[in-house]
Design a protein around this motif. Structure first.
Motif, short mmCIF file in Angstrom:
data_model
loop_
_atom_site.label_atom_id
_atom_site.label_comp_id
_atom_site.label_asym_id
_atom_site.label_seq_id
_atom_site.Cartn_x
_atom_site.Cartn_y
_atom_site.Cartn_z
N ALA A 30 20.06 -4.72 -6.47
CA ALA A 30 20.80 -3.91 -5.50
C ALA A 30 20.33 -4.30 -4.11
CB ALA A 30 20.58 -2.43 -5.76
N LYS A 31 21.24 -4.84 -3.31
CA LYS A 31 20.90 -5.33 -1.97
C LYS A 31 21.57 -4.46 -0.92
CE LYS A 31 19.56 -8.38 1.20
NZ LYS A 31 18.15 -8.63 1.55
N SER A 32 20.76 -3.88 -0.04
CA SER A 32 21.30 -3.07 1.06
C SER A 32 21.68 -3.95 2.23
CB SER A 32 20.24 -2.04 1.51
OG SER A 32 19.88 -1.19 0.47
N HIS A 33 22.79 -3.62 2.88
CA HIS A 33 23.24 -4.34 4.07
C HIS A 33 23.97 -3.36 4.98
CE1 HIS A 33 27.10 -4.40 1.93
NE2 HIS A 33 26.47 -4.95 0.92
N ASP A 34 24.46 -3.86 6.10
CA ASP A 34 25.05 -2.97 7.12
C ASP A 34 26.26 -2.20 6.60
OD1 ASP A 34 23.15 -3.82 8.89
OD2 ASP A 34 24.44 -5.32 9.86
N SER A 55 10.15 -10.69 -4.48
CA SER A 55 9.36 -11.33 -3.42
C SER A 55 10.32 -11.91 -2.40
CB SER A 55 8.48 -12.44 -4.00
OG SER A 55 9.28 -13.53 -4.44
N ALA A 56 9.77 -12.51 -1.35
CA ALA A 56 10.62 -13.14 -0.34
C ALA A 56 11.40 -14.31 -0.93
CB ALA A 56 9.77 -13.61 0.84
N GLU A 57 10.82 -14.99 -1.90
CA GLU A 57 11.44 -16.17 -2.49
C GLU A 57 12.49 -15.83 -3.54
OE1 GLU A 57 10.14 -20.39 -4.65
OE2 GLU A 57 8.68 -18.81 -4.32
N GLY A 58 12.24 -14.78 -4.28
CA GLY A 58 13.15 -14.42 -5.36
C GLY A 58 12.60 -13.29 -6.20
N VAL A 59 12.96 -13.30 -7.48
CA VAL A 59 12.53 -12.25 -8.39
C VAL A 59 11.83 -12.89 -9.59
CG1 VAL A 59 13.21 -10.28 -9.80
CG2 VAL A 59 14.51 -10.84 -7.74
N TYR A 60 10.55 -12.57 -9.77
CA TYR A 60 9.83 -12.96 -10.97
C TYR A 60 10.12 -11.94 -12.05
CZ TYR A 60 7.12 -15.83 -7.71
OH TYR A 60 6.73 -16.74 -6.75
N TYR A 228 7.36 3.31 -10.76
CA TYR A 228 7.76 3.62 -9.39
C TYR A 228 7.60 2.36 -8.55
CZ TYR A 228 2.79 3.65 -8.42
OH TYR A 228 1.48 3.27 -8.30
N THR A 229 8.13 2.38 -7.33
CA THR A 229 7.93 1.29 -6.39
C THR A 229 7.83 1.87 -4.99
OG1 THR A 229 8.77 -0.87 -5.64
CG2 THR A 229 10.40 0.85 -6.03
N TRP A 230 7.03 1.25 -4.14
CA TRP A 230 6.96 1.66 -2.74
C TRP A 230 8.15 1.06 -1.98
CZ3 TRP A 230 3.75 5.24 -0.83
CH2 TRP A 230 2.56 5.52 -1.53
N LEU A 231 8.84 1.90 -1.22
CA LEU A 231 9.91 1.41 -0.34
C LEU A 231 9.35 1.03 1.02
CD1 LEU A 231 12.81 3.92 -1.12
CD2 LEU A 231 12.26 1.75 -2.24
N ASP A 232 8.35 1.75 1.45
CA ASP A 232 7.60 1.44 2.66
C ASP A 232 6.23 2.09 2.50
OD1 ASP A 232 7.86 4.20 3.41
OD2 ASP A 232 9.79 3.76 4.33
N SER A 233 5.45 2.13 3.54
CA SER A 233 4.09 2.65 3.41
C SER A 233 4.04 4.15 3.16
CB SER A 233 3.28 2.32 4.67
OG SER A 233 3.88 2.92 5.81
N ASP A 234 5.16 4.84 3.38
CA ASP A 234 5.18 6.29 3.25
C ASP A 234 6.00 6.79 2.06
OD1 ASP A 234 3.78 6.42 5.71
OD2 ASP A 234 5.67 6.28 6.80
N THR A 235 6.94 5.98 1.60
CA THR A 235 7.95 6.45 0.65
C THR A 235 7.94 5.66 -0.64
OG1 THR A 235 9.35 6.95 2.58
CG2 THR A 235 10.39 7.04 0.40
N LEU A 236 7.96 6.39 -1.74
CA LEU A 236 8.08 5.71 -3.03
C LEU A 236 9.37 6.16 -3.71
CD1 LEU A 236 7.02 7.77 -5.67
CD2 LEU A 236 5.03 7.65 -4.19
N GLU A 277 14.69 -4.69 1.52
CA GLU A 277 16.04 -4.19 1.27
C GLU A 277 16.63 -4.63 -0.06
OE1 GLU A 277 17.07 -1.89 3.29
OE2 GLU A 277 15.28 -2.26 4.48
N THR A 278 15.85 -5.23 -0.92
CA THR A 278 16.33 -5.64 -2.24
C THR A 278 15.58 -4.88 -3.31
OG1 THR A 278 16.91 -7.85 -1.48
CG2 THR A 278 16.64 -7.55 -3.85
N LEU A 279 16.34 -4.21 -4.17
CA LEU A 279 15.77 -3.46 -5.29
C LEU A 279 16.17 -4.13 -6.60
CD1 LEU A 279 14.40 -0.77 -6.35
CD2 LEU A 279 16.74 0.09 -6.59
N ALA A 280 15.19 -4.43 -7.44
CA ALA A 280 15.45 -4.87 -8.80
C ALA A 280 15.14 -3.70 -9.73
CB ALA A 280 14.60 -6.08 -9.15
#
Length: 285
Positions: A30-34, A55-60, A228-236, A277-280
């Motif tokens: 799921a990729k977020s965009h404008d 990751s920045a390169e892709g998805v392991y 779970y996954t962290w979305l940023d330093s404050d939000t999971l 901005e990419t969620l797997a």
């Protein structure tokens, strides 16, 4: 970028057994965009596809490989640049839980060795270099997360399962918590590890600070939440059924619906990974 390289059964069901039928699952992106969000399948749903790491390169990710003789898992990388899928390990052993290795170019992973023992290994990015075992004496390892410097935490299987803290030297691993869940992470900005554990029948989201040398319980989680996954330093973010909810660690009483994936996943979302901005997410079949 990875090049093609050389390639104990768990006492519980956290990771499927290396020679048993594995549950079929599918990874979605799921990729977020404008203009909103784009959702697409990353893999098929005809085999075990699991444990994504964006990751920045892709998805392991981990994928089941079957033949007439055996069933095992290899580590794969889906590259954003050309939409390709590469088998990174291609070995008769099973590898799980790909994690970016912070000290050399490559990934660390759990390997079910021929002896049946589960140890932590490093798989280098460069094809001319051979994979190497990180720790000889620490096993059985289930999951792991790297922190700052040479520090890391590991899920060690046992009765009960324990969370242990050590460094690359492997010197005197310290037991941090017991009865822990499989989802481990490191929050770099806050300089703390995160995990879940069960206490008196209740599941808690908690953090560990090396600086303070202590564990802090933050809030309870529904018993159905395993990842779970962290979305940023404050939000999971975590999933219940096929919906993803968010929670701010500083305002944990507020639970918000973030994404509804019922149009893509008819079953349960069991794993999540987020980066830029990419969620797997993994959907059980």
């Amino acid at each position: 970028m990875f090049k093609v390289m050389l390639g104990a059964l768990f006492a519980c069901s956290l990771i499927p057994q290396a020679h048993a039928a594995m549950p079929k699952s599918q990874i979605w992106l799921a990729k977020s965009h404008d203009n909103g969000i784009t959702v697409k399948p990353l893999t098929s749903d005809d085999a075990y596809h699991n444990q994504p790491l964006v990751s920045a390169e892709g998805v392991y990710y981990t994928k089941e490989i079957t033949s007439a003789e055996r069933s095992q898992t290899d580590l794969f990388l889906y590259r954003f640049a050309d939409n390709s899928h590469t088998n990174l390990t291609n070995t008769p052993e099973s590898e799980y839980s790909p994690t970016i290795y912070p000290h050399k170019d490559g990934v660390s992973a759990i390997v079910v060795e021929p002896s049946g023992k589960q140890r932590l290994w490093f798989y280098p990015e460069e094809a001319s270099l051979k994979p190497e075992r990180i720790f000889e004496h620490i096993e059985p390892v289930g999951y792991h997360a790297w922190g700052k410097g040479e520090d890391l935490i590991m899920f060690i299987l046992g009765e009960p399962h324990t969370l242990q803290f050590t460094d690359l030297s492997g010197h005197l691993p310290k037991v941090i918590a017991k009865d822990i869940g499989r989802s481990l992470a490191f929050n770099a900005k806050r300089n703390m590890y995160s995990f879940t554990f069960v206490e008196h029948g209740e599941q808690w989201f908690a953090t560990y600070s090396k600086r303070l040398g202590s564990v802090k319980k933050h809030f309870q989680l529904p018993s159905s939440v395993k990842d779970y996954t962290w979305l940023d330093s404050d939000t999971l973010a975590y999933a219940i059924d096929n919906k993803v909810f968010t929670r701010n660690i500083d305002a944990p009483k507020s639970v918000k619906l973030w994404r509804n994936f019922e149009g893509y996943c008819k079953a349960n979302i069991t794993r999540l990974s987020f980066h830029e901005e990419t969620l797997a997410f993994v959907c059980d079949r």
